[in-house]
Design a protein around this motif. Structure first.
Motif, PDB file in Angstrom:
ATOM      1  N   THR A  78      -3.138 -37.035  13.455  1.00  0.00           N
ATOM      2  CA  THR A  78      -2.393 -37.699  12.373  1.00  0.00           C
ATOM      3  C   THR A  78      -0.885 -37.494  12.511  1.00  0.00           C
ATOM      4  O   THR A  78      -0.092 -38.435  12.326  1.00  0.00           O
ATOM      5  CB  THR A  78      -2.861 -37.158  11.009  1.00  0.00           C
ATOM      6  N   VAL A  79      -0.486 -36.266  12.807  1.00  0.00           N
ATOM      7  CA  VAL A  79       0.960 -35.966  12.922  1.00  0.00           C
ATOM      8  C   VAL A  79       1.586 -36.786  14.039  1.00  0.00           C
ATOM      9  O   VAL A  79       2.667 -37.361  13.880  1.00  0.00           O
ATOM     10  CB  VAL A  79       1.178 -34.458  13.158  1.00  0.00           C
ATOM     11  N   VAL A  80       0.904 -36.876  15.178  1.00  0.00           N
ATOM     12  CA  VAL A  80       1.418 -37.657  16.309  1.00  0.00           C
ATOM     13  C   VAL A  80       1.499 -39.122  15.933  1.00  0.00           C
ATOM     14  O   VAL A  80       2.452 -39.831  16.281  1.00  0.00           O
ATOM     15  CB  VAL A  80       0.526 -37.454  17.558  1.00  0.00           C
ATOM     16  N   PHE A  81       0.512 -39.595  15.196  1.00  0.00           N
ATOM     17  CA  PHE A  81       0.490 -41.002  14.765  1.00  0.00           C
ATOM     18  C   PHE A  81       1.718 -41.324  13.924  1.00  0.00           C
ATOM     19  O   PHE A  81       2.432 -42.307  14.182  1.00  0.00           O
ATOM     20  CB  PHE A  81      -0.784 -41.282  13.967  1.00  0.00           C
ATOM     21  N   PHE A  82       1.971 -40.509  12.895  1.00  0.00           N
ATOM     22  CA  PHE A  82       3.110 -40.780  12.019  1.00  0.00           C
ATOM     23  C   PHE A  82       4.451 -40.612  12.743  1.00  0.00           C
ATOM     24  O   PHE A  82       5.407 -41.351  12.472  1.00  0.00           O
ATOM     25  CB  PHE A  82       3.048 -39.883  10.778  1.00  0.00           C
ATOM     26  N   THR A  83       4.514 -39.662  13.672  1.00  0.00           N
ATOM     27  CA  THR A  83       5.756 -39.486  14.460  1.00  0.00           C
ATOM     28  C   THR A  83       6.032 -40.710  15.310  1.00  0.00           C
ATOM     29  O   THR A  83       7.164 -41.213  15.372  1.00  0.00           O
ATOM     30  CB  THR A  83       5.637 -38.238  15.359  1.00  0.00           C
ATOM     31  N   ALA A  84       4.987 -41.220  15.996  1.00  0.00           N
ATOM     32  CA  ALA A  84       5.152 -42.392  16.859  1.00  0.00           C
ATOM     33  C   ALA A  84       5.534 -43.619  16.040  1.00  0.00           C
ATOM     34  O   ALA A  84       6.419 -44.398  16.426  1.00  0.00           O
ATOM     35  CB  ALA A  84       3.871 -42.648  17.638  1.00  0.00           C
ATOM     36  N   VAL A  85       4.853 -43.786  14.877  1.00  0.00           N
ATOM     37  CA  VAL A  85       5.181 -44.932  14.010  1.00  0.00           C
ATOM     38  C   VAL A  85       6.614 -44.837  13.522  1.00  0.00           C
ATOM     39  O   VAL A  85       7.351 -45.840  13.490  1.00  0.00           O
ATOM     40  CB  VAL A  85       4.193 -45.004  12.826  1.00  0.00           C
ATOM     41  N   PHE A  86       7.021 -43.613  13.125  1.00  0.00           N
ATOM     42  CA  PHE A  86       8.388 -43.414  12.627  1.00  0.00           C
ATOM     43  C   PHE A  86       9.420 -43.774  13.706  1.00  0.00           C
ATOM     44  O   PHE A  86      10.414 -44.464  13.429  1.00  0.00           O
ATOM     45  CB  PHE A  86       8.557 -41.957  12.186  1.00  0.00           C
ATOM     46  N   ILE A  87       9.180 -43.331  14.942  1.00  0.00           N
ATOM     47  CA  ILE A  87      10.112 -43.623  16.041  1.00  0.00           C
ATOM     48  C   ILE A  87      10.175 -45.133  16.305  1.00  0.00           C
ATOM     49  O   ILE A  87      11.247 -45.712  16.468  1.00  0.00           O
ATOM     50  CB  ILE A  87       9.703 -42.865  17.316  1.00  0.00           C
ATOM     51  N   ILE A 121       7.343 -44.341  25.444  1.00  0.00           N
ATOM     52  CA  ILE A 121       6.754 -43.025  25.096  1.00  0.00           C
ATOM     53  C   ILE A 121       6.146 -43.069  23.695  1.00  0.00           C
ATOM     54  O   ILE A 121       5.026 -42.564  23.460  1.00  0.00           O
ATOM     55  CB  ILE A 121       7.829 -41.926  25.196  1.00  0.00           C
ATOM     56  N   ALA A 122       6.886 -43.693  22.737  1.00  0.00           N
ATOM     57  CA  ALA A 122       6.372 -43.773  21.367  1.00  0.00           C
ATOM     58  C   ALA A 122       5.094 -44.594  21.317  1.00  0.00           C
ATOM     59  O   ALA A 122       4.141 -44.262  20.573  1.00  0.00           O
ATOM     60  CB  ALA A 122       7.438 -44.387  20.448  1.00  0.00           C
ATOM     61  N   THR A 123       5.011 -45.646  22.111  1.00  0.00           N
ATOM     62  CA  THR A 123       3.807 -46.484  22.156  1.00  0.00           C
ATOM     63  C   THR A 123       2.628 -45.706  22.727  1.00  0.00           C
ATOM     64  O   THR A 123       1.490 -45.786  22.218  1.00  0.00           O
ATOM     65  CB  THR A 123       4.070 -47.745  22.997  1.00  0.00           C
ATOM     66  N   ILE A 124       2.905 -44.928  23.797  1.00  0.00           N
ATOM     67  CA  ILE A 124       1.843 -44.097  24.401  1.00  0.00           C
ATOM     68  C   ILE A 124       1.336 -43.057  23.398  1.00  0.00           C
ATOM     69  O   ILE A 124       0.124 -42.819  23.258  1.00  0.00           O
ATOM     70  CB  ILE A 124       2.359 -43.414  25.684  1.00  0.00           C
ATOM     71  N   LEU A 125       2.295 -42.441  22.657  1.00  0.00           N
ATOM     72  CA  LEU A 125       1.899 -41.442  21.642  1.00  0.00           C
ATOM     73  C   LEU A 125       1.061 -42.082  20.546  1.00  0.00           C
ATOM     74  O   LEU A 125       0.093 -41.483  20.033  1.00  0.00           O
ATOM     75  CB  LEU A 125       3.151 -40.801  21.039  1.00  0.00           C
ATOM     76  N   LEU A 126       1.416 -43.327  20.175  1.00  0.00           N
ATOM     77  CA  LEU A 126       0.660 -44.032  19.138  1.00  0.00           C
ATOM     78  C   LEU A 126      -0.786 -44.264  19.597  1.00  0.00           C
ATOM     79  O   LEU A 126      -1.744 -44.022  18.841  1.00  0.00           O
ATOM     80  CB  LEU A 126       1.343 -45.356  18.798  1.00  0.00           C
ATOM     81  N   LEU A 127      -0.944 -44.712  20.822  1.00  0.00           N
ATOM     82  CA  LEU A 127      -2.290 -44.949  21.361  1.00  0.00           C
ATOM     83  C   LEU A 127      -3.073 -43.645  21.492  1.00  0.00           C
ATOM     84  O   LEU A 127      -4.294 -43.580  21.196  1.00  0.00           O
ATOM     85  CB  LEU A 127      -2.185 -45.660  22.701  1.00  0.00           C
ATOM     86  N   ALA A 128      -2.359 -42.596  21.919  1.00  0.00           N
ATOM     87  CA  ALA A 128      -3.033 -41.290  22.081  1.00  0.00           C
ATOM     88  C   ALA A 128      -3.491 -40.741  20.742  1.00  0.00           C
ATOM     89  O   ALA A 128      -4.554 -40.076  20.638  1.00  0.00           O
ATOM     90  CB  ALA A 128      -2.077 -40.309  22.755  1.00  0.00           C
ATOM     91  N   SER A 129      -2.693 -41.002  19.687  1.00  0.00           N
ATOM     92  CA  SER A 129      -3.075 -40.484  18.355  1.00  0.00           C
ATOM     93  C   SER A 129      -4.369 -41.123  17.868  1.00  0.00           C
ATOM     94  O   SER A 129      -5.169 -40.482  17.173  1.00  0.00           O
ATOM     95  CB  SER A 129      -1.952 -40.734  17.346  1.00  0.00           C
ATOM     96  N   PHE A 130      -4.562 -42.405  18.238  1.00  0.00           N
ATOM     97  CA  PHE A 130      -5.827 -43.052  17.882  1.00  0.00           C
ATOM     98  C   PHE A 130      -6.999 -42.416  18.633  1.00  0.00           C
ATOM     99  O   PHE A 130      -8.070 -42.187  18.072  1.00  0.00           O
ATOM    100  CB  PHE A 130      -5.766 -44.547  18.193  1.00  0.00           C
ATOM    101  N   TYR A 131      -6.753 -42.140  19.901  1.00  0.00           N
ATOM    102  CA  TYR A 131      -7.843 -41.648  20.753  1.00  0.00           C
ATOM    103  C   TYR A 131      -8.224 -40.223  20.376  1.00  0.00           C
ATOM    104  O   TYR A 131      -9.407 -39.885  20.278  1.00  0.00           O
ATOM    105  CB  TYR A 131      -7.407 -41.718  22.214  1.00  0.00           C
TER     106      TYR A 131
END
Length: 398
Positions: free
Chosen positions: A34-43, A20-30
């Motif tokens: 920014t908030v989703v990106f940092f949350t996914a990276v943090f997780i 899920i965190a990996t999917i959120l990271l990819l989605a944040s790029f697309y």
């Protein structure tokens, strides 16, 4: 040196969280969130840090494994002492699990025995460069040798999604030896022989005229030929020679703890009887040896304590009786008697305990014909009696 065998168990939700965190990271790029990106990276960083922690934790945790043997009697109290030193990552919120056999039992009666073992669960945390002692009090429960069988340390995942299990690789060197309980043995006076021999005995009627013990003042009842003339001249008074009193002493206790190829139900009574006799022999300054038909890897292939006497000999005998394992391998009793007759010093008195098997009759007869007096130890409901062992013609030719 790593003392622990490690296994890392991961909960299935951890893999789901990583996906899920990996999917959120990819989605944040697309979607450029920014908030989703940092949350996914943090997780993902937390998951990676936790995996790295579980992989490294315990690598430099040291258990001080010193050899000790505590000797106790039944119902005595003692304690296991485990000392840890941590030279690596801190251990947080762990649980130490210690397994030991039921020769000793925890003071906490709520802890139940499982398959002849006790399991102790203790919260465990230790910081970097910290030294920590764990003390586990116990009560000596029954005859035997108690050891810590297994030590495990369970360290949980930060989020409860798995754990690392560290199992100690080596055998712990702490031991607790619990001496056997004694039971009353009737007719022990038969073991104080009145037959002439060459062993010193304070209450014997027989004297060794080749072993003078000194002189005393002459009395009218003394025989004239016992006067010590040189001592009389030196003391200006008649002196009578004194000799050491001697008797024929020396026993071998031979215990058959088997019935067919399994351990007899009488084993504990036989062991307790032998312990009582060992105390009696020590008190009366009688030399003895003891054989038990449990197999050992030695030049003498069964449990055996050679001929001796005194406190040190008593301790050796009690320790041997304590470690006699009812789950051990039986050595055939007739083979033990044959080995005794052919290889071991024979004593003038032979005490047999346990079942008198047909194969052993001829061997007991040979021991008797070689000059030994045979006696039998009868056990019954936590008491024992010593009596003469008689071999009938039917027994000998069976």
């Amino acid at each position: 040196m790593n003392m622990w065998r490690k296994e890392i168990l991961e909960d299935q939700y951890l893999s789901v969280s990583t996906i899920i965190a990996t999917i959120l990271l990819l989605a944040s790029f697309y979607f450029k969130l920014t908030v989703v990106f940092f949350t996914a990276v943090f997780i993902l960083l937390l998951i990676y840090a936790n995996m790295l922690y579980l992989k490294r934790v315990g690598d430099k945790l040291i258990l001080i494994n010193e050899k000790t043997r505590t000797k106790l009697f039944t119902n005595d109290r003692g304690e296991w002492l485990l000392t840890f030193e941590n030279r690596g990552l801190p251990v947080m919120n762990g649980e130490l699990r210690i397994f030991y056999n039921d020769v000793v039992s925890p003071e906490d009666k709520r802890i139940e025995e499982r398959q002849a073992n006790y399991e102790m669960n203790i919260p465990f945390s230790i910081n970097y460069k910290q030294r920590k002692e764990i003390r586990l009090p116990f009560i000596a429960n029954k005859r035997g040798l108690a050891k810590i069988r297994k030590i495990e340390l369970h360290i949980p995942h930060f989020f409860g999604l798995g754990e690392a299990i560290l199992q100690y690789k080596y055998l712990t060197k702490q031991e607790v030896l619990v001496y056997p309980v004694t039971i009353p043995v009737m007719n022990k006076k038969i073991m104080n022989s009145n037959r002439p021999g060459d062993s010193q005995a304070s209450q014997s009627l027989f004297e060794d005229h080749l072993s003078p013990a000194g002189t005393r003042n002459y009395v009218y009842s003394d025989s004239f030929n016992r006067i010590h003339w040189k001592a009389s001249a030196r003391n200006q008074q008649l002196q009578t020679k004194i000799y050491d009193h001697t008797a024929e002493k020396g026993w071998n206790i031979s215990l058959n703890i088997s019935v067919s190829h399994s351990v007899s139900k009488q084993m504990e009574e036989l062991i307790s009887s032998a312990a009582e006799l060992a105390y009696f022999f020590q008190k009366n300054d009688i030399s003895y040896s003891i054989c038990v038909n449990l197999r050992v890897n030695s030049s003498t292939p069964f449990l055996y304590i050679p001929f001796g006497k005194g406190k040190e000999h008593l301790q050796k005998v009690l320790e041997m009786l304590a470690v006699a394992d009812r789950h051990g391998s039986i050595y055939p009793y007739d083979k033990m008697l044959s080995f005794y007759a052919r290889h071991l010093p024979r004593q003038p008195y032979f005490l047999h305990g346990g079942q008198k098997q047909p194969k052993a009759q001829n061997l007991l007869d040979k021991i008797q014909k070689n000059g030994a007096s045979l006696f039998q130890l009868h056990t019954n409901n936590q008491t024992a009696t010593i009596g003469q062992l008689s071999l009938t013609v039917k027994d000998v030719h069976a």
